[in-house]
Scaffold this motif. Sequence first.
Motif, PDB file in Angstrom:
ATOM      1  N   ALA A   1      -9.865 -13.531  -7.871  1.00 31.70           N
ATOM      2  CA  ALA A   1      -8.765 -12.590  -7.648  1.00 31.70           C
ATOM      3  C   ALA A   1      -9.097 -11.633  -6.515  1.00 31.70           C
ATOM      4  O   ALA A   1      -8.254 -11.357  -5.648  1.00 31.70           O
ATOM      5  N   GLN A   2     -10.328 -11.133  -6.481  1.00 32.37           N
ATOM      6  CA  GLN A   2     -10.737 -10.236  -5.388  1.00 32.37           C
ATOM      7  C   GLN A   2     -10.629 -10.931  -4.038  1.00 32.37           C
ATOM      8  O   GLN A   2     -10.176 -10.333  -3.060  1.00 32.37           O
ATOM      9  N   GLY A   3     -11.045 -12.178  -3.975  1.00 33.63           N
ATOM     10  CA  GLY A   3     -10.926 -12.929  -2.728  1.00 33.63           C
ATOM     11  C   GLY A   3      -9.482 -13.047  -2.279  1.00 33.63           C
ATOM     12  O   GLY A   3      -9.177 -12.942  -1.084  1.00 33.63           O
ATOM     13  N   ARG A   4      -8.592 -13.233  -3.224  1.00 34.55           N
ATOM     14  CA  ARG A   4      -7.173 -13.331  -2.889  1.00 34.55           C
ATOM     15  C   ARG A   4      -6.619 -11.975  -2.442  1.00 34.55           C
ATOM     16  O   ARG A   4      -5.781 -11.911  -1.548  1.00 34.55           O
ATOM     17  N   LEU A   5      -7.089 -10.878  -3.060  1.00 37.85           N
ATOM     18  CA  LEU A   5      -6.674  -9.542  -2.635  1.00 37.85           C
ATOM     19  C   LEU A   5      -7.164  -9.260  -1.215  1.00 37.85           C
ATOM     20  O   LEU A   5      -6.450  -8.661  -0.407  1.00 37.85           O
ATOM     21  N   GLU A   6      -8.380  -9.687  -0.911  1.00 34.65           N
ATOM     22  CA  GLU A   6      -8.931  -9.498   0.434  1.00 34.65           C
ATOM     23  C   GLU A   6      -8.129 -10.270   1.481  1.00 34.65           C
ATOM     24  O   GLU A   6      -7.925  -9.792   2.588  1.00 34.65           O
ATOM     25  N   ALA A   7      -7.663 -11.458   1.127  1.00 30.62           N
ATOM     26  CA  ALA A   7      -6.981 -12.324   2.085  1.00 30.62           C
ATOM     27  C   ALA A   7      -5.484 -12.048   2.219  1.00 30.62           C
ATOM     28  O   ALA A   7      -4.896 -12.341   3.270  1.00 30.62           O
ATOM     29  N   ALA A   8      -4.857 -11.488   1.199  1.00 34.40           N
ATOM     30  CA  ALA A   8      -3.401 -11.284   1.226  1.00 34.40           C
ATOM     31  C   ALA A   8      -3.004 -10.345   2.356  1.00 34.40           C
ATOM     32  O   ALA A   8      -3.638  -9.317   2.580  1.00 34.40           O
ATOM     33  N   GLU A   9      -1.956 -10.707   3.064  1.00 37.88           N
ATOM     34  CA  GLU A   9      -1.512  -9.895   4.195  1.00 37.88           C
ATOM     35  C   GLU A   9      -0.410  -8.916   3.829  1.00 37.88           C
ATOM     36  O   GLU A   9      -0.351  -7.820   4.368  1.00 37.88           O
ATOM     37  N   ILE A  10       0.483  -9.307   2.955  1.00 36.98           N
ATOM     38  CA  ILE A  10       1.608  -8.460   2.577  1.00 36.98           C
ATOM     39  C   ILE A  10       1.549  -8.163   1.082  1.00 36.98           C
ATOM     40  O   ILE A  10       1.301  -9.053   0.264  1.00 36.98           O
ATOM     41  N   PHE A  11       1.787  -6.920   0.749  1.00 38.49           N
ATOM     42  CA  PHE A  11       1.862  -6.469  -0.640  1.00 38.49           C
ATOM     43  C   PHE A  11       3.211  -5.777  -0.840  1.00 38.49           C
ATOM     44  O   PHE A  11       3.836  -5.335   0.117  1.00 38.49           O
ATOM     45  N   TRP A  12       3.612  -5.662  -2.089  1.00 36.59           N
ATOM     46  CA  TRP A  12       4.787  -4.873  -2.461  1.00 36.59           C
ATOM     47  C   TRP A  12       4.275  -3.745  -3.341  1.00 36.59           C
ATOM     48  O   TRP A  12       3.595  -4.002  -4.335  1.00 36.59           O
ATOM     49  N   VAL A  13       4.565  -2.509  -2.954  1.00 38.63           N
ATOM     50  CA  VAL A  13       4.149  -1.363  -3.757  1.00 38.63           C
ATOM     51  C   VAL A  13       5.353  -0.861  -4.539  1.00 38.63           C
ATOM     52  O   VAL A  13       6.445  -0.697  -3.992  1.00 38.63           O
TER      53      VAL A  13
ATOM     54  N   ASP B   1     -14.522  -2.400  -1.304  1.00 43.48           N
ATOM     55  CA  ASP B   1     -15.443  -1.830  -2.295  1.00 43.48           C
ATOM     56  C   ASP B   1     -14.790  -1.640  -3.665  1.00 43.48           C
ATOM     57  O   ASP B   1     -14.960  -0.603  -4.310  1.00 43.48           O
ATOM     58  N   GLY B   2     -14.005  -2.633  -4.083  1.00 45.17           N
ATOM     59  CA  GLY B   2     -13.414  -2.609  -5.420  1.00 45.17           C
ATOM     60  C   GLY B   2     -12.158  -1.786  -5.556  1.00 45.17           C
ATOM     61  O   GLY B   2     -11.700  -1.517  -6.672  1.00 45.17           O
ATOM     62  N   VAL B   3     -11.575  -1.374  -4.431  1.00 45.77           N
ATOM     63  CA  VAL B   3     -10.388  -0.522  -4.445  1.00 45.77           C
ATOM     64  C   VAL B   3      -9.378  -1.074  -3.439  1.00 45.77           C
ATOM     65  O   VAL B   3      -9.754  -1.561  -2.372  1.00 45.77           O
ATOM     66  N   LEU B   4      -8.089  -0.989  -3.781  1.00 53.62           N
ATOM     67  CA  LEU B   4      -7.023  -1.410  -2.883  1.00 53.62           C
ATOM     68  C   LEU B   4      -6.466  -0.167  -2.173  1.00 53.62           C
ATOM     69  O   LEU B   4      -6.140   0.827  -2.816  1.00 53.62           O
ATOM     70  N   TYR B   5      -6.389  -0.229  -0.844  1.00 53.50           N
ATOM     71  CA  TYR B   5      -5.925   0.894  -0.033  1.00 53.50           C
ATOM     72  C   TYR B   5      -4.624   0.528   0.671  1.00 53.50           C
ATOM     73  O   TYR B   5      -4.505  -0.563   1.230  1.00 53.50           O
ATOM     74  N   PHE B   6      -3.669   1.456   0.656  1.00 57.03           N
ATOM     75  CA  PHE B   6      -2.434   1.294   1.417  1.00 57.03           C
ATOM     76  C   PHE B   6      -2.058   2.662   1.969  1.00 57.03           C
ATOM     77  O   PHE B   6      -2.649   3.681   1.605  1.00 57.03           O
ATOM     78  N   SER B   7      -1.076   2.684   2.848  1.00 53.10           N
ATOM     79  CA  SER B   7      -0.710   3.960   3.476  1.00 53.10           C
ATOM     80  C   SER B   7       0.801   4.095   3.564  1.00 53.10           C
ATOM     81  O   SER B   7       1.542   3.119   3.408  1.00 53.10           O
ATOM     82  N   THR B   8       1.207   5.309   3.850  1.00 53.97           N
ATOM     83  CA  THR B   8       2.621   5.602   4.065  1.00 53.97           C
ATOM     84  C   THR B   8       2.736   6.897   4.851  1.00 53.97           C
ATOM     85  O   THR B   8       1.809   7.716   4.839  1.00 53.97           O
ATOM     86  N   GLY B   9       3.852   7.084   5.514  1.00 57.07           N
ATOM     87  CA  GLY B   9       4.111   8.351   6.185  1.00 57.07           C
ATOM     88  C   GLY B   9       4.302   9.455   5.151  1.00 57.07           C
ATOM     89  O   GLY B   9       4.769   9.199   4.036  1.00 57.07           O
ATOM     90  N   ARG B  10       3.948  10.659   5.496  1.00 53.13           N
ATOM     91  CA  ARG B  10       4.031  11.789   4.562  1.00 53.13           C
ATOM     92  C   ARG B  10       5.451  12.031   4.039  1.00 53.13           C
ATOM     93  O   ARG B  10       5.625  12.526   2.942  1.00 53.13           O
ATOM     94  N   ARG B  11       6.467  11.685   4.826  1.00 50.38           N
ATOM     95  CA  ARG B  11       7.856  11.960   4.428  1.00 50.38           C
ATOM     96  C   ARG B  11       8.565  10.734   3.865  1.00 50.38           C
ATOM     97  O   ARG B  11       9.758  10.802   3.561  1.00 50.38           O
ATOM     98  N   GLU B  12       7.864   9.630   3.764  1.00 48.59           N
ATOM     99  CA  GLU B  12       8.490   8.417   3.246  1.00 48.59           C
ATOM    100  C   GLU B  12       8.667   8.502   1.728  1.00 48.59           C
ATOM    101  O   GLU B  12       7.983   9.259   1.044  1.00 48.59           O
ATOM    102  N   GLN B  13       9.578   7.705   1.222  1.00 52.01           N
ATOM    103  CA  GLN B  13       9.926   7.758  -0.201  1.00 52.01           C
ATOM    104  C   GLN B  13       8.725   7.516  -1.107  1.00 52.01           C
ATOM    105  O   GLN B  13       8.547   8.199  -2.104  1.00 52.01           O
ATOM    106  N   LYS B  14       7.869   6.555  -0.757  1.00 55.84           N
ATOM    107  CA  LYS B  14       6.741   6.283  -1.654  1.00 55.84           C
ATOM    108  C   LYS B  14       5.775   7.458  -1.715  1.00 55.84           C
ATOM    109  O   LYS B  14       5.203   7.746  -2.763  1.00 55.84           O
ATOM    110  N   ALA B  15       5.609   8.196  -0.613  1.00 58.12           N
ATOM    111  CA  ALA B  15       4.747   9.391  -0.645  1.00 58.12           C
ATOM    112  C   ALA B  15       5.354  10.452  -1.560  1.00 58.12           C
ATOM    113  O   ALA B  15       4.645  11.096  -2.343  1.00 58.12           O
ATOM    114  N   LYS B  16       6.661  10.640  -1.466  1.00 56.63           N
ATOM    115  CA  LYS B  16       7.343  11.604  -2.340  1.00 56.63           C
ATOM    116  C   LYS B  16       7.205  11.185  -3.807  1.00 56.63           C
ATOM    117  O   LYS B  16       6.954  12.016  -4.678  1.00 56.63           O
ATOM    118  N   ASN B  17       7.380   9.904  -4.057  1.00 52.19           N
ATOM    119  CA  ASN B  17       7.269   9.403  -5.428  1.00 52.19           C
ATOM    120  C   ASN B  17       5.863   9.605  -5.981  1.00 52.19           C
ATOM    121  O   ASN B  17       5.694  10.039  -7.125  1.00 52.19           O
TER     122      ASN B  17
END
Length: 181
Positions: free
Chosen positions: A35-47, A67-83
């Motif tokens: 599963a970790q290998g697949r997480l490392e290789a996946a290009e697109i995720f849905w948050v 290092d055992g953690v999934l990282y993603f980003s968003t703009g400070r004013r985007e909906q997911k940041a507000k959520n």
Amino acid sequence: MPAQRPTTELDARYSSALTPRPGASEVTATEWAEAQGRLEAAEIFWVSTVRPDGRLHVTPCIAAWHDGVLYFSTGRREQKAKNLAHDAHCALTTGANSLTDGFDLVVEGTAEPVADDALLEEVITAYETKYGPHITSPEGTFHGIGDAFRSGEAVVFAVAPDTAYGFGRDNGVYSHTRWTF
């Protein structure tokens, strides 16, 4: 904040283990290393996040497993940041769009903003290694994302898995694995 080694279990209710077919191999739980290998290789995720009024918000993003953690980003004013400012629980999903072949993953956890500069540089390196020219080339889709992370224009979130699920499909043989951390 690296994730712990999870307990792994096959959920037979949603696996072909209940109804083995002649010639089909026994269905087993998927190992976390795969599963970790697949997480490392996946290009697109849905948050998936939850708005303050309770409605769901789902959007695609890029993410890096480091290092055992999934990282993603968003703009400070985007909906997911507000959520996430209101409710930090989220899920990241990746996989295939096939009924008979593929492997889908869901990672559930709490999104924590990355504030440590040294860790942020590691995450930038993980993104650049994974996405290459998409980030590093001036013509790249996400060119400049490292600078956006450094300046704080984009917020980087770390999601250490609480629970993860894997849904495998191999020519009509199905498996459902749960990893609990």
